[in-house]
Design an enzyme around this catalytic site. Structure first.
Site, PDB file in Angstrom:
ATOM      1  N   ARG A  23       0.821  -1.227   0.000  1.00 47.24           N
ATOM      2  CA  ARG A  23       0.000   0.000   0.000  1.00 47.24           C
ATOM      3  C   ARG A  23       0.849   1.267   0.000  1.00 47.24           C
ATOM      4  O   ARG A  23       0.472   2.268   0.618  1.00 47.24           O
ATOM      5  CB  ARG A  23      -0.958   0.039   1.203  1.00 47.24           C
ATOM      6  CG  ARG A  23      -1.954  -1.097   1.244  1.00 47.24           C
ATOM      7  CD  ARG A  23      -3.283  -0.685   0.662  1.00 47.24           C
ATOM      8  NE  ARG A  23      -4.161  -1.845   0.606  1.00 47.24           N
ATOM      9  CZ  ARG A  23      -5.219  -2.019   1.383  1.00 47.24           C
ATOM     10  NH1 ARG A  23      -5.567  -1.096   2.230  1.00 47.24           N
ATOM     11  NH2 ARG A  23      -5.941  -3.105   1.266  1.00 47.24           N
ATOM     12  N   ARG A  27      -3.520   6.353   1.148  1.00 49.78           N
ATOM     13  CA  ARG A  27      -4.078   7.518   1.843  1.00 49.78           C
ATOM     14  C   ARG A  27      -3.126   8.261   2.768  1.00 49.78           C
ATOM     15  O   ARG A  27      -3.408   9.397   3.143  1.00 49.78           O
ATOM     16  CB  ARG A  27      -5.325   7.088   2.630  1.00 49.78           C
ATOM     17  CG  ARG A  27      -6.515   6.812   1.735  1.00 49.78           C
ATOM     18  CD  ARG A  27      -7.618   6.091   2.477  1.00 49.78           C
ATOM     19  NE  ARG A  27      -7.214   4.721   2.746  1.00 49.78           N
ATOM     20  CZ  ARG A  27      -7.968   3.825   3.397  1.00 49.78           C
ATOM     21  NH1 ARG A  27      -9.148   4.180   3.864  1.00 49.78           N
ATOM     22  NH2 ARG A  27      -7.529   2.588   3.592  1.00 49.78           N
ATOM     23  N   ARG A  36      -7.154  11.192  -5.703  1.00 49.80           N
ATOM     24  CA  ARG A  36      -8.404  10.457  -5.518  1.00 49.80           C
ATOM     25  C   ARG A  36      -9.597  11.411  -5.565  1.00 49.80           C
ATOM     26  O   ARG A  36     -10.637  11.087  -6.133  1.00 49.80           O
ATOM     27  CB  ARG A  36      -8.397   9.685  -4.200  1.00 49.80           C
ATOM     28  CG  ARG A  36      -9.588   8.745  -4.116  1.00 49.80           C
ATOM     29  CD  ARG A  36      -9.644   7.976  -2.838  1.00 49.80           C
ATOM     30  NE  ARG A  36      -9.982   8.839  -1.712  1.00 49.80           N
ATOM     31  CZ  ARG A  36     -10.401   8.406  -0.543  1.00 49.80           C
ATOM     32  NH1 ARG A  36     -10.502   7.115  -0.316  1.00 49.80           N
ATOM     33  NH2 ARG A  36     -10.692   9.243   0.414  1.00 49.80           N
ATOM     34  N   ASP A  73      -6.921  -2.769  -7.296  1.00 52.99           N
ATOM     35  CA  ASP A  73      -7.399  -3.464  -6.101  1.00 52.99           C
ATOM     36  C   ASP A  73      -7.632  -4.924  -6.442  1.00 52.99           C
ATOM     37  O   ASP A  73      -7.822  -5.273  -7.605  1.00 52.99           O
ATOM     38  CB  ASP A  73      -8.692  -2.827  -5.568  1.00 52.99           C
ATOM     39  CG  ASP A  73      -8.934  -3.266  -4.127  1.00 52.99           C
ATOM     40  OD1 ASP A  73      -8.217  -2.794  -3.237  1.00 52.99           O
ATOM     41  OD2 ASP A  73      -9.826  -4.109  -3.906  1.00 52.99           O
ATOM     42  N   TYR A 150     -14.796 -12.108   0.105  1.00 50.30           N
ATOM     43  CA  TYR A 150     -15.536 -10.860  -0.156  1.00 50.30           C
ATOM     44  C   TYR A 150     -16.795 -11.125  -0.981  1.00 50.30           C
ATOM     45  O   TYR A 150     -17.833 -10.501  -0.770  1.00 50.30           O
ATOM     46  CB  TYR A 150     -14.639  -9.857  -0.888  1.00 50.30           C
ATOM     47  CG  TYR A 150     -13.549  -9.281  -0.012  1.00 50.30           C
ATOM     48  CD1 TYR A 150     -13.813  -8.226   0.855  1.00 50.30           C
ATOM     49  CD2 TYR A 150     -12.256  -9.789  -0.032  1.00 50.30           C
ATOM     50  CE1 TYR A 150     -12.817  -7.694   1.665  1.00 50.30           C
ATOM     51  CE2 TYR A 150     -11.259  -9.269   0.775  1.00 50.30           C
ATOM     52  CZ  TYR A 150     -11.548  -8.218   1.627  1.00 50.30           C
ATOM     53  OH  TYR A 150     -10.569  -7.705   2.433  1.00 50.30           O
TER      54      TYR A 150
HETATM   55  O1  1CP Z   1       0.182   0.454  -3.164  1.00 49.22           O
HETATM   56  C1  1CP Z   1      -0.255  -0.708  -3.257  1.00 49.22           C
HETATM   57  O2  1CP Z   1       0.064  -1.629  -2.472  1.00 49.22           O
HETATM   58  C2  1CP Z   1      -1.116  -1.043  -4.461  1.00 49.22           C
HETATM   59  C3  1CP Z   1      -2.490  -0.930  -4.340  1.00 49.22           C
HETATM   60  C4  1CP Z   1      -3.373  -1.896  -3.580  1.00 49.22           C
HETATM   61  C5  1CP Z   1      -3.256  -3.274  -3.324  1.00 49.22           C
HETATM   62  C6  1CP Z   1      -2.089  -4.181  -3.623  1.00 49.22           C
HETATM   63  C7  1CP Z   1      -4.622  -1.501  -3.070  1.00 49.22           C
HETATM   64  C8  1CP Z   1      -5.138  -0.133  -3.129  1.00 49.22           C
HETATM   65  N1  1CP Z   1      -5.271  -2.590  -2.579  1.00 49.22           N
HETATM   66  C9  1CP Z   1      -4.464  -3.687  -2.712  1.00 49.22           C
HETATM   67  C10 1CP Z   1      -4.770  -5.075  -2.352  1.00 49.22           C
HETATM   68  C11 1CP Z   1      -5.935  -5.365  -1.482  1.00 49.22           C
HETATM   69  N2  1CP Z   1      -7.183  -4.806  -1.489  1.00 49.22           N
HETATM   70  C12 1CP Z   1      -5.939  -6.403  -0.523  1.00 49.22           C
HETATM   71  C13 1CP Z   1      -4.795  -7.360  -0.311  1.00 49.22           C
HETATM   72  C14 1CP Z   1      -3.698  -6.809   0.489  1.00 49.22           C
HETATM   73  C15 1CP Z   1      -4.027  -6.447   1.927  1.00 49.22           C
HETATM   74  O3  1CP Z   1      -4.301  -7.372   2.694  1.00 49.22           O
HETATM   75  O4  1CP Z   1      -3.977  -5.272   2.229  1.00 49.22           O
HETATM   76  C16 1CP Z   1      -7.210  -6.429   0.071  1.00 49.22           C
HETATM   77  C17 1CP Z   1      -7.705  -7.371   1.154  1.00 49.22           C
HETATM   78  C18 1CP Z   1      -7.990  -5.424  -0.547  1.00 49.22           C
HETATM   79  C19 1CP Z   1      -9.419  -5.120  -0.287  1.00 49.22           C
HETATM   80  C20 1CP Z   1      -9.581  -3.715   0.100  1.00 49.22           C
HETATM   81  N3  1CP Z   1      -9.566  -2.681  -0.797  1.00 49.22           N
HETATM   82  C21 1CP Z   1      -9.625  -3.173   1.397  1.00 49.22           C
HETATM   83  C22 1CP Z   1      -9.576  -3.962   2.689  1.00 49.22           C
HETATM   84  C23 1CP Z   1     -10.930  -4.198   3.219  1.00 49.22           C
HETATM   85  C24 1CP Z   1     -10.920  -5.158   4.386  1.00 49.22           C
HETATM   86  O5  1CP Z   1     -11.637  -6.158   4.305  1.00 49.22           O
HETATM   87  O6  1CP Z   1     -10.207  -4.907   5.367  1.00 49.22           O
HETATM   88  C25 1CP Z   1      -9.708  -1.779   1.267  1.00 49.22           C
HETATM   89  C26 1CP Z   1      -9.837  -0.759   2.357  1.00 49.22           C
HETATM   90  C27 1CP Z   1      -9.637  -1.493  -0.122  1.00 49.22           C
HETATM   91  C28 1CP Z   1      -9.584  -0.169  -0.776  1.00 49.22           C
HETATM   92  C29 1CP Z   1      -8.218   0.253  -1.163  1.00 49.22           C
HETATM   93  N4  1CP Z   1      -7.390  -0.470  -2.010  1.00 49.22           N
HETATM   94  C30 1CP Z   1      -6.226   0.236  -2.228  1.00 49.22           C
HETATM   95  C31 1CP Z   1      -6.311   1.451  -1.473  1.00 49.22           C
HETATM   96  C32 1CP Z   1      -5.263   2.529  -1.465  1.00 49.22           C
HETATM   97  C33 1CP Z   1      -7.554   1.447  -0.820  1.00 49.22           C
HETATM   98  C34 1CP Z   1      -8.114   2.546   0.033  1.00 49.22           C
HETATM   99  C35 1CP Z   1      -9.112   3.260  -0.807  1.00 49.22           C
HETATM  100  C36 1CP Z   1      -9.217   4.717  -0.545  1.00 49.22           C
HETATM  101  O7  1CP Z   1      -8.485   5.506  -1.154  1.00 49.22           O
HETATM  102  O8  1CP Z   1     -10.113   5.066   0.237  1.00 49.22           O
END
Ligand code: 1CP
Length: 347
Positions: A23, A27, A36, A73, A150
């Site tokens: 990540r 944010r 964003r 994502d 999910y």
């Molecule tokens: O910078 C990076 O790492 C690349 C971008 C990236 C990656 C690899 C994002 C952006 N998401 C992911 C993978 C991802 N998404 C995972 C696997 C890795 C991990 O465990 O963190 C998972 C479970 C998700 C699902 C997801 N998408 C969540 C988690 C929800 C939960 O169940 O806890 C969330 C909050 C998102 C949204 C998201 N994805 C990425 C970002 C930066 C965000 C936040 C969105 C925003 O800007 O509000």
């Protein structure tokens, strides 16, 4: 082109320990929040290749990172399968059409990656061009099991009752779903590799919820199928693949036997223990507790030194956090982390 990040995954000598951060585009960076806002919402940002490229490059421009990761994502695949992904502010991901009947699982269609997911492969092409060989690009996917959680729960979950209930009650349907996802993911990762991804990673965020046997049957088996099915070499480049099962420390030996190049570790396992168990077979990625970034710069440097000194030898370590960086981390602390890894690991 010789990259420390790729060389580390291939267990070759590197000039210093490479680092990237899960990540890293997100944010905690004010410039990410601005882009964003410009996109309107998170999903529109993912679906716009130029803006996805812009946010991918933000941490690369700001820090001395050794790899970029595609901004996207894991939930793009279920969205392309027609589940209707949306993000409600402060609540995480949701699906308007979750898989809540056995019939909905049976009827689920494999998407055509070249059509429904072309915005992802387009983003990979745009990013590859923008990177101009400065650092390699990591493509990624969620694991079939993690995506299924999910899709069946309809979003994030506290106890995973629906998806685990389905697994125990209707294993055949569960396998049907996981198999469709694995086949789709193979196309998806191959599409990313053909568009320029130099390495790929599979995020199995929720594999650690399972017991040993169900982990092997419902998660690892399908990740192994993906590892076998993707292009491991493209245009003369070897494409390393890394598996990350959060909470998977008990099963490191099995994960390392999947045929992957790298195993990513969360912070619950000591790097030297992991290395003794599997280090000769695969490279290791990790594994600083993300919460260390809330501590002072002095403490961050101390903890980095500790992790680096746990790893024996000069080959096969990619530094990372044990899970994603939190949105309220001070970006200056990220800089302290990245610079400390390089400073303390110079060969
Ligand atoms: O910078 C990076 O790492 C690349 C971008 C990236 C990656 C690899 C994002 C952006 N998401 C992911 C993978 C991802 N998404 C995972 C696997 C890795 C991990 O465990 O963190 C998972 C479970 C998700 C699902 C997801 N998408 C969540 C988690 C929800 C939960 O169940 O806890 C969330 C909050 C998102 C949204 C998201 N994805 C990425 C970002 C930066 C965000 C936040 C969105 C925003 O800007 O509000």
């Amino acid at each position: 082109m010789s990259f420390d990040y790729i060389n580390a995954l291939l267990k070759k000598i590197t000039s210093r320990t490479p680092i990237w951060v899960m990540r890293q585009a997100g944010r905690y960076l004010p410039e990410y929040r601005a882009t964003r806002k410009q996109a309107g919402d998170f999903l529109s940002l993912c679906k716009n290749p130029e803006l996805a490229c812009e946010v991918t490059m933000q941490p690369i421009d700001r820090f001395d990172l050794d790899a970029a990761i595609l901004f996207s994502d894991i939930l793009t695949i279920p969205d392309a399968m027609g589940l209707g992904l949306y993000f409600s502010e402060g609540e995480g991901p949701k699906f308007s059409n979750p898989l809540n009947t056995l019939a909905s699982i049976k009827q689920l269609k494999k998407p055509n990656v070249g059509n429904e997911l072309s915005y992802v492969t387009d983003a990979v092409s745009v990013i590859t061009k923008a990177l101009n060989n400065k650092v390699p690009l990591i493509g990624f996917t969620g694991s079939p099991w993690t995506l299924a959680t999910y899709m069946v729960e309809g979003g994030s979950s506290k106890n995973f009752a629906k998806v685990k209930g389905l697994m125990y009650e209707n294993p055949a349907h569960m396998h049907q779903l996981l198999d469709k996802l694995a086949d789709t993911i193979i196309d998806y990762l191959n599409g990313q590799i053909q568009s320029g991804a130099d390495s790929v990673m599979i995020f199995d965020t929720w594999g650690g919820l399972l017991n040993k046997q169900s982990y092997e049957d419902f998660s690892l088996q399908y990740m192994t199928k993906i590892v076998d099915g993707i292009k491991r070499e493209f245009h003369g480049k070897i494409i390393p693949v890394t598996l990350f099962t959060k909470g998977g420390a008990m099963w490191l030996e099995q994960i390392a036997n999947s045929g992957c190049d790298g195993v990513a570790l969360d912070w619950t396992v000591e790097l030297n223990d992991a290395q003794q168990r599997i280090g000769a077979k695969v490279a290791l990625q990790g594994n600083l507790d993300p919460c260390v970034l809330y501590a002072s710069p002095e403490k961050i440097r101390e903890e980095v030194k500790k992790i680096l000194s746990q790893f024996q030898g000069d080959t096969g370590h990619v530094f990372n956090l044990g899970h994603g960086i939190s949105p309220d981390v001070n970006p200056e602390h990220m800089k302290v982390l990245v610079d400390a890894v390089h400073e303390f690991s110079k060969r």
